[in-house]
Design a protein around this motif. Structure first.
Motif, PDB file in Angstrom:
ATOM      1  N   ALA A 155       0.831  -1.203   0.000  1.00  0.00           N
ATOM      2  CA  ALA A 155       0.000   0.000   0.000  1.00  0.00           C
ATOM      3  C   ALA A 155       0.867   1.255   0.000  1.00  0.00           C
ATOM      4  O   ALA A 155       0.615   2.203  -0.752  1.00  0.00           O
ATOM      5  CB  ALA A 155      -0.935  -0.007   1.206  1.00  0.00           C
ATOM      6  N   LYS A 156       1.908   1.266   0.825  1.00  0.00           N
ATOM      7  CA  LYS A 156       2.787   2.435   0.897  1.00  0.00           C
ATOM      8  C   LYS A 156       3.566   2.630  -0.401  1.00  0.00           C
ATOM      9  O   LYS A 156       3.763   3.755  -0.866  1.00  0.00           O
ATOM     10  CB  LYS A 156       3.746   2.282   2.082  1.00  0.00           C
ATOM     11  CG  LYS A 156       3.031   2.331   3.436  1.00  0.00           C
ATOM     12  CD  LYS A 156       3.993   2.090   4.586  1.00  0.00           C
ATOM     13  CE  LYS A 156       3.264   2.111   5.930  1.00  0.00           C
ATOM     14  NZ  LYS A 156       4.170   1.880   7.070  1.00  0.00           N
ATOM     15  N   SER A 157       3.988   1.526  -0.998  1.00  0.00           N
ATOM     16  CA  SER A 157       4.707   1.601  -2.268  1.00  0.00           C
ATOM     17  C   SER A 157       3.792   2.139  -3.370  1.00  0.00           C
ATOM     18  O   SER A 157       4.213   2.957  -4.196  1.00  0.00           O
ATOM     19  CB  SER A 157       5.236   0.216  -2.646  1.00  0.00           C
ATOM     20  OG  SER A 157       5.851   0.241  -3.916  1.00  0.00           O
ATOM     21  N   ALA A 293       1.005   6.633  13.244  1.00  0.00           N
ATOM     22  CA  ALA A 293       1.707   6.198  12.031  1.00  0.00           C
ATOM     23  C   ALA A 293       3.216   6.301  12.214  1.00  0.00           C
ATOM     24  O   ALA A 293       3.967   5.396  11.830  1.00  0.00           O
ATOM     25  CB  ALA A 293       1.249   7.030  10.837  1.00  0.00           C
ATOM     26  N   LYS A 294       3.647   7.392  12.806  1.00  0.00           N
ATOM     27  CA  LYS A 294       5.091   7.610  12.995  1.00  0.00           C
ATOM     28  C   LYS A 294       5.699   6.577  13.941  1.00  0.00           C
ATOM     29  O   LYS A 294       6.839   6.126  13.741  1.00  0.00           O
ATOM     30  CB  LYS A 294       5.325   9.020  13.532  1.00  0.00           C
ATOM     31  CG  LYS A 294       6.790   9.425  13.575  1.00  0.00           C
ATOM     32  CD  LYS A 294       6.930  10.887  13.964  1.00  0.00           C
ATOM     33  CE  LYS A 294       8.406  11.301  13.966  1.00  0.00           C
ATOM     34  NZ  LYS A 294       8.571  12.749  14.303  1.00  0.00           N
ATOM     35  N   VAL A 389      -4.181   5.567   5.264  1.00  0.00           N
ATOM     36  CA  VAL A 389      -4.488   6.740   6.089  1.00  0.00           C
ATOM     37  C   VAL A 389      -3.253   7.182   6.873  1.00  0.00           C
ATOM     38  O   VAL A 389      -2.899   8.376   6.902  1.00  0.00           O
ATOM     39  CB  VAL A 389      -5.648   6.428   7.064  1.00  0.00           C
ATOM     40  CG1 VAL A 389      -5.843   7.575   8.055  1.00  0.00           C
ATOM     41  CG2 VAL A 389      -6.941   6.195   6.283  1.00  0.00           C
ATOM     42  N   GLY A 390      -2.567   6.231   7.497  1.00  0.00           N
ATOM     43  CA  GLY A 390      -1.386   6.569   8.278  1.00  0.00           C
ATOM     44  C   GLY A 390      -0.271   7.157   7.426  1.00  0.00           C
ATOM     45  O   GLY A 390       0.378   8.137   7.823  1.00  0.00           O
ATOM     46  N   SER A 391      -0.052   6.590   6.245  1.00  0.00           N
ATOM     47  CA  SER A 391       1.006   7.086   5.358  1.00  0.00           C
ATOM     48  C   SER A 391       0.718   8.507   4.894  1.00  0.00           C
ATOM     49  O   SER A 391       1.618   9.352   4.832  1.00  0.00           O
ATOM     50  CB  SER A 391       1.138   6.160   4.141  1.00  0.00           C
ATOM     51  OG  SER A 391       1.571   4.881   4.530  1.00  0.00           O
TER      52      SER A 391
END
Length: 432
Positions: A155-157, A293-294, A389-391
């Motif tokens: 998802a982040k990629s 997220a961090k 959402v977090g990213s």
């Protein structure tokens, strides 16, 4: 002579007809209930033959939104009410009654109106007894093969490839729905197909075909296309089956991939739009998400995601409708065979009763349905949505570009989904 049986996990006593009486197909397994003078259908607006619920139809014709109509009916008739539209009967169920209704086997059918084009596609398996072995097989595959960490990485990629270039161009922008849709499809395909992830061209074709197929399902009618299948189905099969062949995965992936596309990737952008709008208008909650997220606190991310989804109605109903397979009595109300069941989003109930959502309520317990037809895609959604959402909030701080409130953002019903109408542009401020 009436017999009584204890329905599992409900505590309800359901009177059954004598086996000597004619019964429906489903009734061969579970006898239908018998009406009595005290067992009336759920309350609802007055209806007339052919047309159905005239006051509801009139309200819609005059431009009242379906959201407001449902809120009005909930306020007037309570937790369970019946709407009629022509020959169709709809029973709407408030969240507080979902365990009573959705756990019942009589209320666990699906309105399968045409042949399954994908094989073992649970949305189109009518009877829960037929669906049960298929569900167990697919659930076993998901538990064995879904890797939450890899899904979140995918998802982040996908965000880095498809979304960041757009959002980094300008601080003030609308929600990038098209780019987010590509990212979610990419994450879903990677989660289910692994190393055989779809090419850019295949991904574009799958998105087009899935939308065509989804729109057909919402309209409830279609003209047969290639190979006698509904529109989009042949294209979906061709793309996914080719990827399965490359990956060496089992055929069980085909119905799972279709379900994850139709009921997931095609819907996720709308859910994400509402989530980010809610958080843009609630700075404290937004900062809590960014901090989670961090620090990699996935539990907090998931909790805040559900809180945002609970607070705004992103769909008139939670998941696809159920089909009532046999008459069944709940709280002295007869839910009739053949009716469609809809689980009302809790925010509609809030509007009807003039209340706000409780901080203690756990929306995760019923957001994906209850009972034998609850959604198998919950683990996939719980991996992808918080990761996106977090990213986003770890990278950007969001603010609405006007002085309006969240309540001013109206929802526009498109099929069963509710999309933000006239949504304000957001300021996507890069965090340092």
């Amino acid at each position: 002579m009436l017999a009584a049986t204890q329905v599992p996990d409900t505590g309800l006593k359901v009177p059954l007809r004598s086996p000597r009486l004619p019964v429906s197909r489903y009734g061969r397994h579970m006898q239908r209930t018998q009406r009595s003078a005290s067992e009336m259908p759920p309350p609802g607006p007055m209806s007339v033959p052919i047309l159905g619920s005239v006051s509801v139809l009139w309200a819609l014709i005059r431009g009242k939104s379906l959201l407001q109509v449902l809120s009005d009916q909930r306020k007037k008739f309570g937790s369970l009410f019946l709407l009629k539209f022509g020959p169709s009967k709809q029973v709407w169920v408030s969240p507080e009654m979902l365990p009573q209704v959705y756990e019942l086997p009589q209320c666990a059918g699906r309105p399968a109106t045409f042949k399954d084009p994908f094989g073992d596609f649970l949305f189109l398996v009518r009877d829960p007894k037929d669906a049960k072995p298929l569900r167990e097989k697919q659930k076993e595959w998901l538990e064995k093969n879904l890797d939450v960490v890899k899904i979140q990485q995918a998802a982040k990629s996908a965000l880095a490839e498809h979304v960041w270039p757009t959002l980094d161009e300008s601080t003030l922008q609308s929600f990038p729905e098209d780019q987010v849709r590509v990212a979610t499809y990419s994450a879903v395909s990677t989660a289910l197909l692994g190393k055989a992830e779809l090419s850019e061209g295949e991904l574009a074709r799958l998105m087009t075909a899935t939308r065509e197929y989804s729109q057909m399902r919402v309209k409830g009618k279609f003209g047969k296309g290639e190979q006698g299948l509904p529109p989009g189905a042949a294209e979906i099969r061709e793309i996914v089956e080719a990827a399965i062949a490359r990956s060496g995965q089992k055929d069980v992936v085909l119905p799972l991939m279709v379900a994850a596309s139709v009921g997931g990737a095609e819907i996720f952008p709308t859910l994400l739009h509402w989530i980010l709008l809610v958080l843009a208008y609630k700075p404290a909650q937004q900062e809590a998400v960014a901090a989670a997220a961090k620090s990699g606190d996935t539990t907090a991310l998931l909790r805040e995601t559900y809180r945002a989804l609970r607070s705004k109605a992103y769909s008139v109903a939670l998941g696809p409708p159920r089909k009532v397979l046999a008459d069944v009595v709940v709280d002295d109300m007869l839910i009739p065979e053949g009716a469609l069941l809809f689980a009302m989003h809790p925010a509609i109930v809030d509007s009807a009763l003039g209340k706000t959502s409780s901080e203690e309520e756990d929306f995760s317990k019923y957001a994906f349905g209850l009972g034998p037809r609850s959604c198998l895609g919950k683990p996939l959604a719980e991996a992808i949505l918080p990761a996106i959402v977090g990213s986003i909030l770890e990278r950007y701080k969001l603010q609405p570009d006007n002085s309006s409130s969240l309540e001013d953002v109206e929802g526009e019903v498109k099929g069963q989904l509710i999309r933000p109408k006239g949504s304000p542009k957001l300021r996507w401020e890069r965090r340092m």
